[in-house]
Design an enzyme around this catalytic site. Sequence first.
Site, PDB file in Angstrom:
ATOM      1  N   PRO A 269      27.843  47.535 -13.252  1.00 41.00           N
ATOM      2  CA  PRO A 269      29.013  48.290 -12.806  1.00 41.00           C
ATOM      3  C   PRO A 269      29.367  49.411 -13.776  1.00 41.00           C
ATOM      4  O   PRO A 269      29.216  49.269 -14.985  1.00 41.00           O
ATOM      5  CB  PRO A 269      30.115  47.226 -12.784  1.00 41.00           C
ATOM      6  CG  PRO A 269      29.672  46.208 -13.774  1.00 41.00           C
ATOM      7  CD  PRO A 269      28.177  46.219 -13.802  1.00 41.00           C
ATOM      8  N   GLY A 270      29.833  50.507 -13.234  1.00 37.17           N
ATOM      9  CA  GLY A 270      30.332  51.615 -14.041  1.00 37.17           C
ATOM     10  C   GLY A 270      31.751  51.932 -13.615  1.00 37.17           C
ATOM     11  O   GLY A 270      32.734  51.564 -14.266  1.00 37.17           O
ATOM     12  N   ARG A 271      31.865  52.562 -12.447  1.00 40.44           N
ATOM     13  CA  ARG A 271      33.154  53.045 -11.951  1.00 40.44           C
ATOM     14  C   ARG A 271      34.247  51.961 -11.931  1.00 40.44           C
ATOM     15  O   ARG A 271      35.366  52.197 -12.362  1.00 40.44           O
ATOM     16  CB  ARG A 271      32.962  53.556 -10.512  1.00 40.44           C
ATOM     17  CG  ARG A 271      34.188  54.231  -9.922  1.00 40.44           C
ATOM     18  CD  ARG A 271      34.009  54.464  -8.417  1.00 40.44           C
ATOM     19  NE  ARG A 271      32.729  55.006  -8.084  1.00 40.44           N
ATOM     20  CZ  ARG A 271      32.436  56.302  -8.025  1.00 40.44           C
ATOM     21  NH1 ARG A 271      33.359  57.193  -8.262  1.00 40.44           N
ATOM     22  NH2 ARG A 271      31.216  56.692  -7.716  1.00 40.44           N
ATOM     23  N   ARG A 306      34.076  66.253  -9.696  1.00 38.69           N
ATOM     24  CA  ARG A 306      33.820  65.407  -8.532  1.00 38.69           C
ATOM     25  C   ARG A 306      34.237  66.061  -7.204  1.00 38.69           C
ATOM     26  O   ARG A 306      33.583  65.875  -6.185  1.00 38.69           O
ATOM     27  CB  ARG A 306      34.512  64.044  -8.694  1.00 38.69           C
ATOM     28  CG  ARG A 306      34.103  63.310  -9.977  1.00 38.69           C
ATOM     29  CD  ARG A 306      34.585  61.867 -10.039  1.00 38.69           C
ATOM     30  NE  ARG A 306      33.986  61.093  -8.984  1.00 38.69           N
ATOM     31  CZ  ARG A 306      34.610  60.734  -7.882  1.00 38.69           C
ATOM     32  NH1 ARG A 306      35.884  61.045  -7.719  1.00 38.69           N
ATOM     33  NH2 ARG A 306      33.983  60.066  -6.959  1.00 38.69           N
ATOM     34  N   TYR A 310      31.214  66.645  -4.661  1.00 43.36           N
ATOM     35  CA  TYR A 310      31.110  65.720  -3.523  1.00 43.36           C
ATOM     36  C   TYR A 310      32.241  65.885  -2.510  1.00 43.36           C
ATOM     37  O   TYR A 310      32.279  65.166  -1.512  1.00 43.36           O
ATOM     38  CB  TYR A 310      31.174  64.255  -3.993  1.00 43.36           C
ATOM     39  CG  TYR A 310      30.458  63.935  -5.275  1.00 43.36           C
ATOM     40  CD1 TYR A 310      29.065  64.088  -5.374  1.00 43.36           C
ATOM     41  CD2 TYR A 310      31.141  63.448  -6.383  1.00 43.36           C
ATOM     42  CE1 TYR A 310      28.413  63.784  -6.556  1.00 43.36           C
ATOM     43  CE2 TYR A 310      30.491  63.135  -7.558  1.00 43.36           C
ATOM     44  CZ  TYR A 310      29.124  63.315  -7.648  1.00 43.36           C
ATOM     45  OH  TYR A 310      28.475  63.003  -8.810  1.00 43.36           O
ATOM     46  N   CYS A 337      35.620  80.864 -12.250  1.00 43.89           N
ATOM     47  CA  CYS A 337      35.350  81.978 -11.334  1.00 43.89           C
ATOM     48  C   CYS A 337      34.337  81.570 -10.276  1.00 43.89           C
ATOM     49  O   CYS A 337      33.219  82.108 -10.228  1.00 43.89           O
ATOM     50  CB  CYS A 337      34.881  83.179 -12.122  1.00 43.89           C
ATOM     51  SG  CYS A 337      36.173  83.760 -13.216  1.00 43.89           S
ATOM     52  N   GLU A 338      34.689  80.596  -9.504  1.00 43.91           N
ATOM     53  CA  GLU A 338      33.862  80.117  -8.401  1.00 43.91           C
ATOM     54  C   GLU A 338      34.827  79.637  -7.328  1.00 43.91           C
ATOM     55  O   GLU A 338      35.827  78.980  -7.646  1.00 43.91           O
ATOM     56  CB  GLU A 338      33.015  78.897  -8.819  1.00 43.91           C
ATOM     57  CG  GLU A 338      32.066  79.143  -9.951  1.00 43.91           C
ATOM     58  CD  GLU A 338      30.661  79.531  -9.508  1.00 43.91           C
ATOM     59  OE1 GLU A 338      30.379  79.554  -8.285  1.00 43.91           O
ATOM     60  OE2 GLU A 338      29.861  79.817 -10.406  1.00 43.91           O
ATOM     61  N   TYR A 366      33.171  59.039 -14.493  1.00 42.88           N
ATOM     62  CA  TYR A 366      32.511  60.276 -14.045  1.00 42.88           C
ATOM     63  C   TYR A 366      33.458  61.481 -14.135  1.00 42.88           C
ATOM     64  O   TYR A 366      33.419  62.381 -13.301  1.00 42.88           O
ATOM     65  CB  TYR A 366      31.948  60.125 -12.626  1.00 42.88           C
ATOM     66  CG  TYR A 366      31.036  58.916 -12.495  1.00 42.88           C
ATOM     67  CD1 TYR A 366      29.817  58.877 -13.143  1.00 42.88           C
ATOM     68  CD2 TYR A 366      31.416  57.789 -11.754  1.00 42.88           C
ATOM     69  CE1 TYR A 366      28.984  57.762 -13.053  1.00 42.88           C
ATOM     70  CE2 TYR A 366      30.590  56.667 -11.661  1.00 42.88           C
ATOM     71  CZ  TYR A 366      29.374  56.675 -12.312  1.00 42.88           C
ATOM     72  OH  TYR A 366      28.557  55.578 -12.221  1.00 42.88           O
TER      73      TYR A 366
END
Length: 409
Positions: A269-271, A306, A310, A337-338, A366
């Site tokens: 597990p991470g999140r 994120r 996504y 600037c995007e 993350y």
Amino acid sequence: MNIAGISVRELAEKYDTPLYVYDFAKIRQNARRLKQAFLSDDVEVDFYYAMKANCNPEILGIFISEGYGMDCVSPGELRLALETGAAADHILYTGNYESPADLQAAFNAGVKINLDDISSLGRLLEVGKPELITYRINPGKGRGKYEQITTGGDKAKFGVPYEKAIQAYKKAMDVGITRFGAHMMTGSGVLDEEHFPRMLELFMDQLGEIKKALGINFEFIDMGGGLGIPYYGDKKSLDVERVARETLKVFRRKVRELNLGNPTLALEPGRYLVGDAGILISRVTGIKNGYRTLVGIDAGFNTLIRSALYGAQHTILVDGKEESEPTMLADICGQICENTDIFAKDRKLPETEEGDLLIFTQAGAYGSVMAMPYNLRFRPAEVAIVDGEDKLITRRETYEDYISRFQRI
Ligand code: LLP
């Protein structure tokens, strides 16, 4: 708003923004809750923290002290895990498209190597032959919160396709490797409890076929990570006790039915462990009333990518106005600037002004690890709240840090 008893406003004043803040007690609590959920008399369950989710060494230290191993994906992660005190025999190295140098680092460290493909074995043998290997098997199915984080199935770039798994293990046996594990990781951010036992059942049936063909006794079966946490708009959290109960039930039944010997069950597990223990604090730098209302803040996709990557949606609170009626409908954007540097569109907000603090919740996983210094906006600082005190655990990146890498010719 407070985090672990400390005012967000004070933290912003003391450390400046954008700023990541973690509640260490919450991380430890998550680590214990998950272990407790999987506690069983008859199945040994082993936990590897997926350090890609947040690799600050102080955070790694919590997991090491709670008996977690480390799941590493690069020589950099591997080195950090070892330097932080993780035991080599409690580290799993899962690369993909591993270079000879990657494999050399993992082999030299004596950690468990999880190969992403049959072709990886050839490269590994060039550097050495471990006693034990694992393959990451792509069981042909996957599920993630977004397509971009679905890591199993025929569109994913990961793992040995199940159809080639027998051949892959056979090749390893033929060269004299004697001990084996099996691994899958089919997607991230899943909130459906049923998904985990269902995937494990499919996977173990596949392992049963491998066992039948080659007689392998897998020492461990790793079902990866993927345990989700609720973000903005999600209606429920994940009942990990139920996941554990159902998963262990399937595990016991399948080990018996398929005569799989005495494997341990592993999770990565991470999140789930760090996600809800972290927030990102940012400050409103400008509000534009034009075609739409735009609330501009000093965090952007350079700080938390994120949403841009996504379309992920975080809950965003305005400090001190958490209870106020939402009267504004605004897009929330960063300063990069995007045009993809937008965290939320048409988000309902209380009356928000320049200088207000916006707080992103569920930012512990993350978040900071994916930050970048694009546009020469440098990476944020990180603060831990430990026993009611705030402590700097990552200093803010500076202009000098960045330009020190340039070489004039
Ligand atoms: N094990 C392996 C081999 C993995 O590739 C991953 C995540 C994990 C474990 C941990 O998965 P978790 O428990 O955190 O779901 N950056 C994306 C998530 C990418 C996950 C990639 N692999 C995000 O921000 O949602």
